[in-house]
Each structure stands twice: as C-alpha cells, then as structure tokens.
Scaffold this motif. Structure first.
Motif, PDB file in Angstrom:
ATOM      1  N   GLY A   1     -35.814  52.098 -30.233  1.00 37.42           N
ATOM      2  CA  GLY A   1     -35.459  52.203 -31.643  1.00 37.42           C
ATOM      3  C   GLY A   1     -34.515  53.376 -31.911  1.00 37.42           C
ATOM      4  N   THR A   2     -34.005  53.397 -33.140  1.00 37.43           N
ATOM      5  CA  THR A   2     -33.063  54.456 -33.519  1.00 37.43           C
ATOM      6  C   THR A   2     -33.714  55.839 -33.425  1.00 37.43           C
ATOM      7  OG1 THR A   2     -32.207  52.861 -35.103  1.00 37.43           O
ATOM      8  CG2 THR A   2     -31.380  55.094 -35.289  1.00 37.43           C
ATOM      9  N   GLY A   3     -34.972  55.902 -33.848  1.00 47.09           N
ATOM     10  CA  GLY A   3     -35.687  57.190 -33.789  1.00 47.09           C
ATOM     11  C   GLY A   3     -35.800  57.715 -32.379  1.00 47.09           C
ATOM     12  N   GLN A   4     -36.142  56.818 -31.451  1.00 45.43           N
ATOM     13  CA  GLN A   4     -36.277  57.248 -30.044  1.00 45.43           C
ATOM     14  C   GLN A   4     -34.936  57.713 -29.479  1.00 45.43           C
ATOM     15  OE1 GLN A   4     -38.073  53.508 -28.944  1.00 45.43           O
ATOM     16  NE2 GLN A   4     -39.801  54.599 -28.017  1.00 45.43           N
ATOM     17  N   THR A   5     -33.880  56.938 -29.802  1.00 45.17           N
ATOM     18  CA  THR A   5     -32.550  57.308 -29.310  1.00 45.17           C
ATOM     19  C   THR A   5     -32.161  58.690 -29.810  1.00 45.17           C
ATOM     20  OG1 THR A   5     -31.977  54.968 -29.475  1.00 45.17           O
ATOM     21  CG2 THR A   5     -30.168  56.503 -29.120  1.00 45.17           C
ATOM     22  N   LEU A   6     -32.411  58.957 -31.068  1.00 48.61           N
ATOM     23  CA  LEU A   6     -32.073  60.279 -31.625  1.00 48.61           C
ATOM     24  C   LEU A   6     -32.848  61.394 -30.936  1.00 48.61           C
ATOM     25  CD1 LEU A   6     -31.747  59.534 -35.461  1.00 48.61           C
ATOM     26  CD2 LEU A   6     -29.943  60.262 -33.879  1.00 48.61           C
ATOM     27  N   LEU A   7     -34.130  61.101 -30.703  1.00 43.30           N
ATOM     28  CA  LEU A   7     -34.959  62.106 -30.011  1.00 43.30           C
ATOM     29  C   LEU A   7     -34.408  62.414 -28.616  1.00 43.30           C
ATOM     30  CD1 LEU A   7     -38.672  61.248 -30.841  1.00 43.30           C
ATOM     31  CD2 LEU A   7     -37.503  63.419 -31.197  1.00 43.30           C
ATOM     32  N   VAL A   8     -34.034  61.354 -27.909  1.00 43.82           N
ATOM     33  CA  VAL A   8     -33.481  61.543 -26.557  1.00 43.82           C
ATOM     34  C   VAL A   8     -32.178  62.318 -26.613  1.00 43.82           C
ATOM     35  CG1 VAL A   8     -32.452  60.319 -24.615  1.00 43.82           C
ATOM     36  CG2 VAL A   8     -34.613  59.546 -25.549  1.00 43.82           C
ATOM     37  N   LEU A   9     -31.329  61.945 -27.602  1.00 46.85           N
ATOM     38  CA  LEU A   9     -30.064  62.666 -27.764  1.00 46.85           C
ATOM     39  C   LEU A   9     -30.316  64.149 -28.048  1.00 46.85           C
ATOM     40  CD1 LEU A   9     -27.790  60.212 -29.777  1.00 46.85           C
ATOM     41  CD2 LEU A   9     -27.396  61.114 -27.496  1.00 46.85           C
TER      42      LEU A   9
END
Lengths: 163, 138
Positions: free
Chosen positions: B2-10
């Motif tokens: 999800g978008t939230g996970q991607t942001l966290l990884v970034l």
C-alpha cells in the motif's frame, strides 16, 4: 502485473538496506583502522628520529656515511653503526659486536645525508618513511599507508673537533 | 504494497542515506585530520631544523646574521627560508633576532623567534612558532 511488483519491491528494498548497512560498517572499520595506523606510523617515525638524534648528538667522527647507513665514533669512543635491516632499524656498537639493538620501526626508507658545504658546520639530514603492512589493514587494497619525518641535526661535537 | 507502506520504506531509505552520508563525512574528516597531522609534523620538524641551523652558526656572529639576519618577511622570496617537504608541501620560515641583552646570571644573548608557514592556495599560513635564547659567545 501489480502482484508481481508487490512481490519484487520488498526484497529489493531489503537488499538495498542490507547493502547500505554492510558498506557503512566496512567504511567505519576502514576509517578506524586507518586512523590508528596513521597515528602509529607517525609516532613511530617521530620516535625513530628522536632515537637517531640522541645517538648522533655525540658524534666525534663520521667513519662511513651511506644513504641508509651511518657509522661514527661517539663521545665514549665507541664505533656505532646505524643501519636498516628490512623494516627494522639496527644500532650496533663496538662494545657489543654482533648483538645490535633492533627497533621495530616499520621502515620503508631511512636516509642520511650530510647537508652543507665543506667548511660549514656539519648538519646531518635524517629522513624516515614508515609504512604499514598488508596484514595490518582492512581489505585487500594494494596501496600501503606511510608517514614521514625528517629533520636536520647539528653535530656540535664534530664541529668543535673540526675547529 | 500500500501507499503507506511504500512511504514508510522510502522514509527508511532516506534515513539510511543520511546515516551513510554522515559516515562518509566522518571518514573524510578523519582523512583530513591525518593529512593535517602529517603537515603539522613537517612544520614542527622544519622549525627544529631551522633552529639547529641557527645553533650551528652561533659561534660566528657575522655568518649568523648574513644567513639569517634578513629573513623577516614571509611574503618576500628573498626574506624567507624555503623548504619542500618529503610529502610535497612548500614550507617557509622567518627568523627574528632581538637586540643583544643581558640574560640570566649576567650572560649576554638574544631572543630568537622562528615562525614556520605553509603555502596554501598562494597564501602562507602560520603553522608553528618557536622562541628561544641564543647565548653569545664570551
């Protein structure tokens, strides 16, 4: 398509993170070893220079002077020879022949040179370069660390003897 | 993902990049400190070599002044003592003698000041300074 990307991205990110962690650790280790080595090499070069300075202060007569070997008669009339044996500096006196003092100096270069022209006060120029060994370093790079120490030493006793 | 996970990884990657940059900066600082240490040792040894040379001429006042009497301006090539170190730095020294005065115990002498400079970007930067007493020959 979406499913494939979802499967691919996490391992790539983890690989990136692991790579960054390892490279950071390697750099920290290399930096730590480099600091310690360069400090040790510089200290050793300075210490060797001090040892030579103390030895040659009392020179009454120079017997033989070569690039990496100096033989002289000291204030106690002993014949002293300072020379390089691989990475060590050796100091041999005529009072103890065959058993020279060995200084683990990590020498790469040891140079003696009598500076000044004939008739001027005798000045001995000593130049020392110390070098690390491969097994002291991190990794397998071919270049070694070096440190330099050089100084002119006024040979007062020899000067007075020449007057 | 999800978008939230991607942001966290970034965000995690950005954090690690900052850490990595800081580590690289520390490494460069350490290398700079090592080079500075070598330059300082070169300057100190050159200063001591100049002092040895001054001592070597101390029995001959005329020769002493001829050799070292006019070395007072580091900006003037004729008024400084130059030396190139083994590691390639250009070093220069100036020497100043005080008037001959009575030192301790009724002995006459001069106070000698030796300043050592290093050429950096066409400017001479002071690296070391020495001051010592030169006793006059009786």
């Amino acid at each position: 398509m979406n499913i494939t990307i979802d499967l691919l991205i996490p391992p790539i990110i983890i690989a990136l993170l692991i790579g960054m962690i390892f490279s950071t650790n390697a750099l920290v280790m290399e930096s730590t070893v480099e600091n310690r080595l360069s400090y040790e090499l510089q200290s050793t070069a300075n210490t060797v220079l001090t040892v030579i300075e103390q030895e040659v202060r009392g020179i009454k007569e120079i017997v033989n002077l070569e690039t990496d070997q100096l033989q002289f008669i000291d204030a106690a009339s002993d014949t002293v020879t300072i020379f390089r044996d691989e990475m060590s500096m050796m100091v041999e006196t005529s009072s103890a022949p065959g058993s020279p003092e060995q200084y683990n100096a990590r020498l790469y270069e040891l140079n003696f040179d009598l500076a000044g022209v004939t008739g001027s006060p005798p000045i001995l120029r000593v130049s020392i370069i110390t070098e690390s060994r491969a097994e002291q370093e991190v990794g397998t790079r071919p270049n070694r660390y070096r440190a330099v120490s050089e100084r002119d030493i006024y040979l007062r006793n020899l000067h007075i003897a020449q007057l | 993902m999800g978008t939230g996970q991607t942001l966290l990884v970034l965000a995690a990657i950005v954090l690690f990049m900052i850490t990595s940059l800081n580590v690289n900066r520390s490494y460069l600082n350490a290398v700079e400190a090592t080079v500075d240490q070598q330059e300082m040792v070169n300057s100190i040894n050159f200063g001591q070599s100049v002092i040895e040379r001054i001592y070597s001429q101390s029995r001959d006042e005329v020769a002493l002044m001829n050799l070292f009497g006019d070395l007072t301006d580091v900006e003037n090539p004729d008024s400084r003592l130059e030396h190139e170190s083994e590691t390639g730095e250009t070093l220069a020294a100036t020497v100043e003698f005080s008037e001959e005065t009575e030192m301790k115990h009724g002995i006459n002498g001069r106070v000698v000041s030796v300043d050592v400079y290093q050429l950096e970007n066409d400017d001479y930067v002071e690296m070391a300074a020495y001051s010592f007493a030169l006793i006059s020959e009786p």
